[in-house]
Scaffold this motif. Structure first.
Motif, mmCIF file in Angstrom:
data_model
loop_
_atom_site.group_PDB
_atom_site.id
_atom_site.type_symbol
_atom_site.label_atom_id
_atom_site.label_comp_id
_atom_site.label_asym_id
_atom_site.label_seq_id
_atom_site.Cartn_x
_atom_site.Cartn_y
_atom_site.Cartn_z
ATOM 1 N N MET A 1 24.756 45.082 37.714
ATOM 2 C CA MET A 1 26.102 44.112 38.310
ATOM 3 C C MET A 1 26.784 45.144 39.304
ATOM 4 O O MET A 1 27.353 44.453 40.253
ATOM 5 N N PRO A 2 27.277 46.401 38.562
ATOM 6 C CA PRO A 2 27.793 47.276 39.603
ATOM 7 C C PRO A 2 27.175 47.472 40.971
ATOM 8 O O PRO A 2 27.884 47.394 42.014
ATOM 9 N N ASN A 3 25.874 47.527 40.815
ATOM 10 C CA ASN A 3 25.308 47.746 42.108
ATOM 11 C C ASN A 3 25.250 46.274 43.049
ATOM 12 O O ASN A 3 25.485 46.538 44.338
ATOM 13 N N LEU A 4 25.166 45.360 42.298
ATOM 14 C CA LEU A 4 25.343 43.984 43.327
ATOM 15 C C LEU A 4 26.648 44.030 43.800
ATOM 16 O O LEU A 4 26.856 43.523 44.730
ATOM 17 N N LEU A 5 27.754 44.254 42.884
ATOM 18 C CA LEU A 5 29.217 44.147 43.348
ATOM 19 C C LEU A 5 29.509 45.045 44.450
ATOM 20 O O LEU A 5 30.127 44.925 45.438
ATOM 21 N N GLU A 6 28.722 46.224 44.464
ATOM 22 C CA GLU A 6 29.203 47.132 45.432
ATOM 23 C C GLU A 6 28.587 46.837 46.665
ATOM 24 O O GLU A 6 29.260 46.827 47.772
ATOM 25 N N SER A 7 27.168 46.074 46.522
ATOM 26 C CA SER A 7 26.653 45.890 47.984
ATOM 27 C C SER A 7 27.411 44.825 48.401
ATOM 28 O O SER A 7 27.199 44.401 49.805
ATOM 29 N N LEU A 8 28.068 43.925 47.736
ATOM 30 C CA LEU A 8 28.725 42.622 47.962
ATOM 31 C C LEU A 8 30.187 43.023 48.691
ATOM 32 O O LEU A 8 30.657 42.661 49.885
ATOM 33 N N THR A 9 30.729 44.056 48.130
ATOM 34 C CA THR A 9 32.383 44.279 48.380
ATOM 35 C C THR A 9 32.420 45.617 49.295
ATOM 36 O O THR A 9 33.260 45.943 49.727
ATOM 37 N N GLY A 10 31.453 46.469 48.941
ATOM 38 C CA GLY A 10 31.319 47.583 49.670
ATOM 39 C C GLY A 10 32.166 48.738 48.917
ATOM 40 O O GLY A 10 32.497 49.713 49.555
ATOM 41 N N GLN A 11 32.681 48.404 47.629
ATOM 42 C CA GLN A 11 33.402 49.300 46.831
ATOM 43 C C GLN A 11 32.755 49.599 45.327
ATOM 44 O O GLN A 11 32.094 48.643 45.010
ATOM 45 N N GLN A 12 32.917 50.713 45.153
ATOM 46 C CA GLN A 12 32.404 51.376 43.932
ATOM 47 C C GLN A 12 32.969 50.323 42.746
ATOM 48 O O GLN A 12 34.142 50.102 42.635
ATOM 49 N N SER A 13 32.031 49.741 41.980
ATOM 50 C CA SER A 13 32.627 48.987 40.754
ATOM 51 C C SER A 13 32.227 49.395 39.309
ATOM 52 O O SER A 13 31.458 48.613 38.675
ATOM 53 N N PRO A 14 32.631 50.703 38.647
ATOM 54 C CA PRO A 14 32.054 51.055 37.805
ATOM 55 C C PRO A 14 32.388 50.145 36.559
ATOM 56 O O PRO A 14 33.406 49.692 36.516
ATOM 57 N N ILE A 15 31.485 50.100 35.683
ATOM 58 C CA ILE A 15 31.952 49.352 34.476
ATOM 59 C C ILE A 15 31.988 50.527 33.271
ATOM 60 O O ILE A 15 31.022 51.263 33.236
ATOM 61 N N ASN A 16 32.888 50.498 32.412
ATOM 62 C CA ASN A 16 32.650 51.509 31.129
ATOM 63 C C ASN A 16 31.546 51.138 30.406
ATOM 64 O O ASN A 16 30.996 49.920 30.102
ATOM 65 N N ASP A 17 30.961 52.176 29.832
ATOM 66 C CA ASP A 17 29.560 51.751 29.090
ATOM 67 C C ASP A 17 29.925 50.938 27.646
ATOM 68 O O ASP A 17 29.055 50.305 27.413
ATOM 69 N N PHE A 18 31.064 51.184 27.272
ATOM 70 C CA PHE A 18 31.318 50.573 25.834
ATOM 71 C C PHE A 18 31.535 48.857 26.239
ATOM 72 O O PHE A 18 31.101 48.038 25.462
ATOM 73 N N VAL A 19 32.317 48.945 27.397
ATOM 74 C CA VAL A 19 32.526 47.412 27.740
ATOM 75 C C VAL A 19 31.132 46.731 28.146
ATOM 76 O O VAL A 19 30.677 45.517 27.625
ATOM 77 N N ALA A 20 30.197 47.411 28.606
ATOM 78 C CA ALA A 20 29.129 46.737 28.937
ATOM 79 C C ALA A 20 28.311 46.505 27.782
ATOM 80 O O ALA A 20 27.580 45.486 27.637
ATOM 81 N N GLY A 21 28.185 47.445 26.998
ATOM 82 C CA GLY A 21 27.530 47.211 25.671
ATOM 83 C C GLY A 21 27.992 46.418 24.723
ATOM 84 O O GLY A 21 27.213 45.340 24.477
ATOM 85 N N THR A 22 29.393 46.096 24.846
ATOM 86 C CA THR A 22 29.976 45.043 24.254
ATOM 87 C C THR A 22 29.555 43.665 24.623
ATOM 88 O O THR A 22 29.086 42.958 23.974
ATOM 89 N N ILE A 23 29.499 43.519 25.992
ATOM 90 C CA ILE A 23 29.113 42.245 26.650
ATOM 91 C C ILE A 23 27.804 41.846 26.175
ATOM 92 O O ILE A 23 27.462 40.758 25.858
#
Ligand code: GLN
Length: 486
Positions: free
Chosen positions: A344-366
């Motif tokens: 997802m962050p990779n997709l978002l970055e290619s769409l918006t041109g901005q780094q979009s990091p997500i925390n590992d705990f948040v990603a794991g929880t989702i």
């Protein structure tokens, strides 16, 4: 529906991005820090470059070098150690700013990374167990050879596989690979020369019968085109440390004659292992429990909503819930987690041109929430459908509404039927948290692997982990059963 899900997920992730501070554009080339903090990622065990010491802190040449350079150049860093392949992916996905992990500068990698000036040189080398009769690459025919995923060693072995006819096995991290050679599951492995030589001086019973293959020099790397100031600062800092002798001090501290990393506590007994590592183990356990409890609570909400939809008189809701359950249940949890954390962050970055990091705990929880939600939805549906239809019909024929019938008559009976399955699902969800270690999350399982990477005590350490999970799960199920009776 799938689109809607993706849309909702993107919305949520965008929200997280706004919260995070990774938004600052990095197009200034002057060697001044642009971000208040740079997130650096590294390997999880690559001694003497990065490894955990007895007290659970990461030490090693890379760790000291990057900290000394940051101090010298006046920028701030935070470091995490998800493993080599995970670290490279994390930087590629824009989740971290840079990687320092004994990473060889290669032409292929230059396509996707920008490298600093080299700071160390190492070959790659084949290792076998002492006493093995493998003395040349030709002897590897029919044998099993291991290497870490994504490394130069792996690439070399892959390229020469058909020539020599061995089976190639990929590992996520070093400890499992070294243990496999030790136990005979591997006939040989390939790793960086400096790391293998170090392992041998630390007591690994390996031999290196063939001279090494050149794999180039180590560099510090950022994603191509991003954080250029960081590379400049690294180069300037490295030059300064070389000039004032600090670079040599760091190298000889780990590779010099007098270097010592011997443990002060005997870690060859269960008691020694526990007394020396209980803080890390408890912190890993805490992460595991938080992951399990938070995601299970959210999954319960998702599961009840989706489960109610699946028995709703409205067809659109039934279709939505069926698609949700099929999609989530049909994708392995590890892939869901990797998709959310790296994809997802990779997709978002290619769409918006901005780094979009997500925390590992948040990603794991989702990931765990989606997964648990789908199974709980099925439990809810099963519970409700197990209540004879006649009851709904009878109640409706008395003029009582759908909502009231559900609430007063169907749900109370269904809940009783659901409870055992629900507790079962909680146990499964708790065990599933181990899968989240794949994205570099240091929960209980990963904590154990990191400790093993330092002291090679796989038998005792995994036994300790098994008992810890067993005790926690037994206690929690007892508690749940008590609640069930009430
Ligand atoms: N130097 C090797 C590479 O870059 C291995 C690095 C590592 O395993 N941390 O592929």
């Amino acid at each position: 529906m799938k689109r809607f899900l993706i849309f909702m997920m993107s919305l949520f992730l965008t929200f997280l991005v706004v919260l995070s501070d990774g938004l600052v554009a990095a197009d200034d080339t002057s060697p001044k820090p642009i971000k208040s903090n740079y997130h650096i990622v590294s390997d999880s065990s690559f001694a003497p470059f990065e490894y955990q010491n007895d007290s659970g802190n990461y030490v090693g040449i890379d760790m000291e070098l990057i900290q000394a350079i940051a101090d010298q150049q006046g920028f701030k860093i935070s470091i995490s150690n998800p493993g080599f392949d995970a670290a490279l992916n994390t930087v590629q996905a824009g989740q971290a700013d840079a990687v320092i992990a004994g990473m060889s500068i290669t032409d292929a990698r230059r396509e996707i990374f920008d490298f600093s000036d080299p700071y160390y040189t190492s070959n790659i080398l084949l290792a076998v167990k002492n006493g093995s009769n493998i003395a040349a690459y030709e002897d590897l025919t029919g044998k099993i050879v291991g290497a870490k995923n994504g490394t130069s060693s792996y690439k070399f072995l892959e390229e020469n596989q058909t020539t020599y006819g061995y089976t190639l096995k990929a590992f996520d991290e070093a400890s499992a690979m070294y243990d496999s050679l030790n136990s005979g599951a591997l006939d040989a492995l390939m790793d960086d020369e400096a790391v293998l030589r170090y392992a041998i001086t630390q007591g690994r019973n390996f031999a290196t019968p063939i001279s090494g293959e050149p794999s180039g020099e180590y560099g510090f790397a950022v994603k191509k085109g991003s954080n250029p100031e960081l590379i400049t600062m690294f180069n300037n800092g490295l030059a300064a440390l070389k000039a004032n002798g600090d670079y040599d001090k760091i190298i000889s501290k780990y590779l010099g004659e007098t270097s010592t990393t011997a443990s002060t506590v005997d870690e060859t007994t269960i008691a020694g292992l526990i007394s020396n590592n209980y803080k890390q183990l408890l912190s890993g356990l805490w992460t595991t429990l938080s992951l399990a409890l938070v995601s299970f609570a959210l999954a319960t909400v998702v599961g009840i909503i989706v489960g109610m939809m699946s028995v709703s008189p409205i067809k659109a809701l039934r279709i939505f819930s069926a698609i949700f359950v099929d999609v989530v249940r049909g994708i392995p949890l590890m892939i869901v987690a990797a998709f959310i954390f790296w994809g997802m962050p990779n997709l978002l970055e290619s769409l918006t041109g901005q780094q979009s990091p997500i925390n590992d705990f948040v990603a794991g929880t989702i990931a765990l929430t989606l997964n648990g939600g789908a199974y709980i939805a099925e439990i809810v549906r099963g519970g409700i459908q197990a209540v004879p239809v006649g009851q709904m019909e009878a109640s409706r024929s008395l003029g009582i509404s759908y909502g009231t019938t559900m609430r007063k008559i169907i749900i109370p009976q269904a809940v009783k039927l659901m409870l055992p399955n629900f507790i079962n699902q909680f146990v499964i969800s708790l065990k599933d948290t181990t899968i989240i270690s794949a994205i570099g999350m240091v929960e209980l399982f990963q904590t154990g692997k990191i400790i093993i990477a330092r002291n090679y005590q796989s038998f005792r350490m995994y036994a300790i982990l098994a008992v810890m999970y067993l005790v926690i799960i037994t206690l929690l199920t007892r508690l749940a059963k008590k609640l069930e009776r009430n």
